[in-house]
Write a protein that holds these residues in place. Structure first.
Motif, PDB file in Angstrom:
ATOM      1  N   PRO A 179      57.173  48.112  28.935  1.00  0.00           N
ATOM      2  CA  PRO A 179      56.879  49.529  29.134  1.00  0.00           C
ATOM      3  C   PRO A 179      55.683  49.693  30.076  1.00  0.00           C
ATOM      4  O   PRO A 179      54.714  48.947  29.994  1.00  0.00           O
ATOM      5  N   THR A 180      55.775  50.645  30.958  1.00  0.00           N
ATOM      6  CA  THR A 180      54.715  50.840  31.946  1.00  0.00           C
ATOM      7  C   THR A 180      53.679  51.853  31.491  1.00  0.00           C
ATOM      8  O   THR A 180      52.609  51.932  32.070  1.00  0.00           O
ATOM      9  N   ILE A 181      53.983  52.621  30.467  1.00  0.00           N
ATOM     10  CA  ILE A 181      53.048  53.627  29.988  1.00  0.00           C
ATOM     11  C   ILE A 181      52.000  52.941  29.117  1.00  0.00           C
ATOM     12  O   ILE A 181      52.321  52.223  28.194  1.00  0.00           O
ATOM     13  N   GLN A 182      50.723  53.159  29.455  1.00  0.00           N
ATOM     14  CA  GLN A 182      49.619  52.580  28.703  1.00  0.00           C
ATOM     15  C   GLN A 182      48.798  53.696  28.101  1.00  0.00           C
ATOM     16  O   GLN A 182      48.544  54.711  28.748  1.00  0.00           O
ATOM     17  N   SER A 183      48.387  53.496  26.870  1.00  0.00           N
ATOM     18  CA  SER A 183      47.499  54.473  26.258  1.00  0.00           C
ATOM     19  C   SER A 183      46.099  54.301  26.849  1.00  0.00           C
ATOM     20  O   SER A 183      45.782  53.296  27.481  1.00  0.00           O
ATOM     21  N   GLU A 184      45.273  55.272  26.586  1.00  0.00           N
ATOM     22  CA  GLU A 184      43.894  55.226  27.086  1.00  0.00           C
ATOM     23  C   GLU A 184      43.143  54.041  26.481  1.00  0.00           C
ATOM     24  O   GLU A 184      42.384  53.355  27.164  1.00  0.00           O
ATOM     25  N   ARG A 185      43.396  53.775  25.214  1.00  0.00           N
ATOM     26  CA  ARG A 185      42.750  52.658  24.513  1.00  0.00           C
ATOM     27  C   ARG A 185      43.181  51.317  25.099  1.00  0.00           C
ATOM     28  O   ARG A 185      42.362  50.429  25.303  1.00  0.00           O
ATOM     29  N   GLU A 186      44.494  51.156  25.379  1.00  0.00           N
ATOM     30  CA  GLU A 186      44.988  49.917  25.968  1.00  0.00           C
ATOM     31  C   GLU A 186      44.382  49.690  27.347  1.00  0.00           C
ATOM     32  O   GLU A 186      44.037  48.564  27.696  1.00  0.00           O
ATOM     33  N   ALA A 187      44.239  50.743  28.128  1.00  0.00           N
ATOM     34  CA  ALA A 187      43.638  50.627  29.457  1.00  0.00           C
ATOM     35  C   ALA A 187      42.175  50.213  29.349  1.00  0.00           C
ATOM     36  O   ALA A 187      41.686  49.386  30.129  1.00  0.00           O
ATOM     37  N   GLU A 188      41.470  50.760  28.361  1.00  0.00           N
ATOM     38  CA  GLU A 188      40.067  50.422  28.154  1.00  0.00           C
ATOM     39  C   GLU A 188      39.910  48.953  27.751  1.00  0.00           C
ATOM     40  O   GLU A 188      39.050  48.239  28.272  1.00  0.00           O
ATOM     41  N   LEU A 189      40.769  48.483  26.830  1.00  0.00           N
ATOM     42  CA  LEU A 189      40.709  47.086  26.400  1.00  0.00           C
ATOM     43  C   LEU A 189      41.086  46.137  27.526  1.00  0.00           C
ATOM     44  O   LEU A 189      40.501  45.066  27.666  1.00  0.00           O
ATOM     45  N   GLN A 190      42.046  46.522  28.353  1.00  0.00           N
ATOM     46  CA  GLN A 190      42.434  45.672  29.481  1.00  0.00           C
ATOM     47  C   GLN A 190      41.301  45.577  30.501  1.00  0.00           C
ATOM     48  O   GLN A 190      41.065  44.518  31.079  1.00  0.00           O
ATOM     49  N   ALA A 191      40.569  46.667  30.707  1.00  0.00           N
ATOM     50  CA  ALA A 191      39.426  46.646  31.625  1.00  0.00           C
ATOM     51  C   ALA A 191      38.342  45.695  31.118  1.00  0.00           C
ATOM     52  O   ALA A 191      37.740  44.946  31.900  1.00  0.00           O
ATOM     53  N   ILE A 192      38.105  45.693  29.817  1.00  0.00           N
ATOM     54  CA  ILE A 192      37.108  44.784  29.236  1.00  0.00           C
ATOM     55  C   ILE A 192      37.576  43.341  29.356  1.00  0.00           C
ATOM     56  O   ILE A 192      36.802  42.442  29.675  1.00  0.00           O
ATOM     57  N   ARG A 193      38.871  43.106  29.112  1.00  0.00           N
ATOM     58  CA  ARG A 193      39.418  41.750  29.197  1.00  0.00           C
ATOM     59  C   ARG A 193      39.293  41.197  30.620  1.00  0.00           C
ATOM     60  O   ARG A 193      38.982  40.025  30.808  1.00  0.00           O
ATOM     61  N   THR A 194      39.510  42.042  31.624  1.00  0.00           N
ATOM     62  CA  THR A 194      39.392  41.561  33.002  1.00  0.00           C
ATOM     63  C   THR A 194      37.931  41.390  33.410  1.00  0.00           C
ATOM     64  O   THR A 194      37.621  40.527  34.223  1.00  0.00           O
ATOM     65  N   ALA A 195      37.034  42.201  32.840  1.00  0.00           N
ATOM     66  CA  ALA A 195      35.615  42.104  33.182  1.00  0.00           C
ATOM     67  C   ALA A 195      34.954  40.888  32.533  1.00  0.00           C
ATOM     68  O   ALA A 195      34.011  40.324  33.076  1.00  0.00           O
ATOM     69  N   HIS A 196      35.444  40.480  31.358  1.00  0.00           N
ATOM     70  CA  HIS A 196      34.872  39.356  30.626  1.00  0.00           C
ATOM     71  C   HIS A 196      35.924  38.268  30.478  1.00  0.00           C
ATOM     72  O   HIS A 196      37.026  38.535  30.042  1.00  0.00           O
ATOM     73  N   ASP A 197      35.550  37.068  30.803  1.00  0.00           N
ATOM     74  CA  ASP A 197      36.449  35.931  30.637  1.00  0.00           C
ATOM     75  C   ASP A 197      36.096  35.263  29.313  1.00  0.00           C
ATOM     76  O   ASP A 197      35.171  34.468  29.234  1.00  0.00           O
ATOM     77  N   PHE A 198      36.811  35.637  28.257  1.00  0.00           N
ATOM     78  CA  PHE A 198      36.524  35.095  26.936  1.00  0.00           C
ATOM     79  C   PHE A 198      36.987  33.650  26.847  1.00  0.00           C
ATOM     80  O   PHE A 198      38.049  33.291  27.330  1.00  0.00           O
ATOM     81  N   GLN A 199      36.170  32.816  26.210  1.00  0.00           N
ATOM     82  CA  GLN A 199      36.466  31.400  26.018  1.00  0.00           C
ATOM     83  C   GLN A 199      36.223  31.042  24.558  1.00  0.00           C
ATOM     84  O   GLN A 199      35.342  31.616  23.911  1.00  0.00           O
ATOM     85  N   VAL A 200      36.983  30.089  24.050  1.00  0.00           N
ATOM     86  CA  VAL A 200      36.754  29.585  22.697  1.00  0.00           C
ATOM     87  C   VAL A 200      35.390  28.912  22.672  1.00  0.00           C
ATOM     88  O   VAL A 200      35.053  28.137  23.560  1.00  0.00           O
ATOM     89  N   GLY A 201      34.590  29.243  21.675  1.00  0.00           N
ATOM     90  CA  GLY A 201      33.240  28.705  21.567  1.00  0.00           C
ATOM     91  C   GLY A 201      32.177  29.616  22.143  1.00  0.00           C
ATOM     92  O   GLY A 201      30.985  29.361  21.977  1.00  0.00           O
ATOM     93  N   GLN A 202      32.570  30.675  22.812  1.00  0.00           N
ATOM     94  CA  GLN A 202      31.631  31.618  23.413  1.00  0.00           C
ATOM     95  C   GLN A 202      30.944  32.427  22.315  1.00  0.00           C
ATOM     96  O   GLN A 202      31.568  32.827  21.331  1.00  0.00           O
ATOM     97  N   THR A 203      29.652  32.688  22.468  1.00  0.00           N
ATOM     98  CA  THR A 203      28.876  33.457  21.501  1.00  0.00           C
ATOM     99  C   THR A 203      28.686  34.876  22.018  1.00  0.00           C
ATOM    100  O   THR A 203      28.320  35.075  23.173  1.00  0.00           O
ATOM    101  N   LEU A 204      28.950  35.852  21.144  1.00  0.00           N
ATOM    102  CA  LEU A 204      28.812  37.267  21.487  1.00  0.00           C
ATOM    103  C   LEU A 204      28.013  37.980  20.408  1.00  0.00           C
ATOM    104  O   LEU A 204      27.942  37.524  19.269  1.00  0.00           O
TER     105      LEU A 204
END
Length: 110
Positions: A26-51
């Motif tokens: 599906p091509t329709i994204q909710s506002e929340r999904e778009a926000e989470l995708q922006a965070i995912r692209t801005a941060h490269d999460f790795q196993v072992g990373q501390t937040l």
């Protein structure tokens, strides 16, 4: 036998329009999904990373964390839930990621 043939004919009409295995995402994204995708692209999460995380809710032994101000994650913490407080800031370590790069599991850093 005629009922089975009737259902098969109806299914064939459906699969003529949409071939098996070629159903698009599906091509329709909710506002929340778009926000989470922006965070995912801005941060490269790795196993072992501390937040840094903030505890937003505690219900029994389930603790809800808020990471980076938008990612909310609820986990069972049977041993730690009694010593944690809502609103408390803590450090967490990523222990597992989903296939799409989102955080799946975290653990509290002691």
């Amino acid at each position: 036998m005629l009922q089975i043939l009737g259902w098969a004919a109806r299914l064939m009409q459906y699969y003529k329009e949409v071939p098996i295995g070629e159903i698009s995402e599906p091509t329709i994204q909710s506002e929340r999904e778009a926000e989470l995708q922006a965070i995912r692209t801005a941060h490269d999460f790795q196993v072992g990373q501390t937040l840094d995380a903030t505890i937003t809710a505690i219900k029994g032994n389930r603790v809800t964390y808020e990471i980076l101000g938008t990612i909310k994650l609820t986990q069972r913490e049977p041993k730690q839930s009694e010593r944690l407080l809502e609103g408390q800031s803590i450090s967490v370590e990523i222990t597992e990621l989903r296939d799409d790069g989102n955080i799946k599991k975290i653990k509290i850093m002691s």
